[in-house]
Design a protein around this motif. Sequence first.
Motif, short mmCIF file in Angstrom:
data_model
loop_
_atom_site.label_atom_id
_atom_site.label_comp_id
_atom_site.label_asym_id
_atom_site.label_seq_id
_atom_site.Cartn_x
_atom_site.Cartn_y
_atom_site.Cartn_z
N THR A 77 1.00 -1.38 -0.01
CA THR A 77 -0.26 0.05 0.74
C THR A 77 0.89 1.03 0.21
N THR A 121 -4.88 -1.35 -3.52
CA THR A 121 -4.83 0.42 -3.55
C THR A 121 -3.64 1.22 -2.19
N SER A 122 -3.97 2.62 -2.10
CA SER A 122 -3.25 3.27 -1.50
C SER A 122 -3.25 2.62 0.20
N ALA A 165 -3.78 -0.99 -10.32
CA ALA A 165 -4.79 -0.53 -9.02
C ALA A 165 -3.52 1.09 -9.58
N ASP A 168 -6.61 4.87 -5.91
CA ASP A 168 -7.53 4.07 -5.29
C ASP A 168 -8.85 3.26 -6.14
N SER A 169 -8.85 3.25 -7.22
CA SER A 169 -9.41 2.19 -7.94
C SER A 169 -8.27 1.59 -8.78
N VAL A 170 -9.47 -0.31 -9.30
CA VAL A 170 -8.39 -1.38 -9.52
C VAL A 170 -9.13 -0.64 -11.34
N THR A 184 -13.75 0.44 -6.94
CA THR A 184 -13.34 0.64 -5.54
C THR A 184 -13.75 -0.07 -4.70
#
Length: 332
Positions: A77, A121-122, A165, A168-170, A184
């Motif tokens: 992350t 994601t983050s 990713a 925050d979008s995959v 998300t």
Amino acid sequence: MHSLFQRVIPLVLMLGLAACTSGSLAATEATPSPGATTTTGGTTPTGVTPTSITPTGATPAPTIVPVGLRVSIIAATHDRVMVYQGETVQRAFTARVDANGQLLFLKEIDHIGLWTHIVATSDTLFFYNLYLRSGFVARIGSDGALITLKTYAAGSVKEITHFVAQGDSVFAYHRDTRSGTVFTFEADGTITNRKTYGPGNVQDLTNFVATGTAVFGYNHDTRSGTVFHIEADGTITNLKSYAPGNVQNITDFVATADRVFAYNHDTLSGTVFRIEADGTITNLKSYAPGNVQRITQFGATADRLVFFNNFTQKGVVSRLDPDGSIVNLSTF
């Protein structure tokens, strides 16, 4: 210096942007796996038992791979690292990289299960099993504990071959059907689909890498690719495409928030580059054949690279400088 991209061609829309209204990442409503027990923050897959591992500031850091075992996946992350051993022991370690570039191990997690993919994601991790089409969503706590938010039972997730990713979008991609879904994670681990692209609406891609603002989709067979941006609503906006033969032979990618390292494990060579706002690739530094260590697993936080070699069972934490130099900070 070798150019990663030998010639830039005009933008060609190769990713289909006509979103389908049917289909979703979760094929059925998410349900906890049989035997999962409810805990604060969600559910914990059966058998996941976090145990303590003492952090240390020593260099090199303590050995995490006993002789004969291999690291399957490294995922990270913004500021936490997940080292997963899935081939035999189904065990994982959480860690963080300190200000000096040392990898400090936080928790050991035994019997975590068998997973083919881990996408980060983050601040969130999704563990996925391609063959069972199952998974679980989790976060790494400040103490390194793995907090499971939601589990997805076998058959409840679509068949996915690649994940990438951006922030925050995959983007979940299926290569055989050339289809995909952008999704998300909600705070409780629920997967929210933003937009789905039906079969044939995505170009044929073999690798993906993402900085904080853009994704590069690459086809190793044709040595071509497209840089694109994932919008908040799931729309894929193509920025620039590179025709067949216009990209170097690359086998692996890894990226921090703003720079990418492209690696060839056959020639032990690589290139560090930056993706500009318009999708242009700016090469920063190239490493000739034989000038890069052998690497089998890659991961990256926002500003540090984590490499591991399963043959020597040793790892390195590095940083990417603005000029493209790779500076090794510590070993483990």
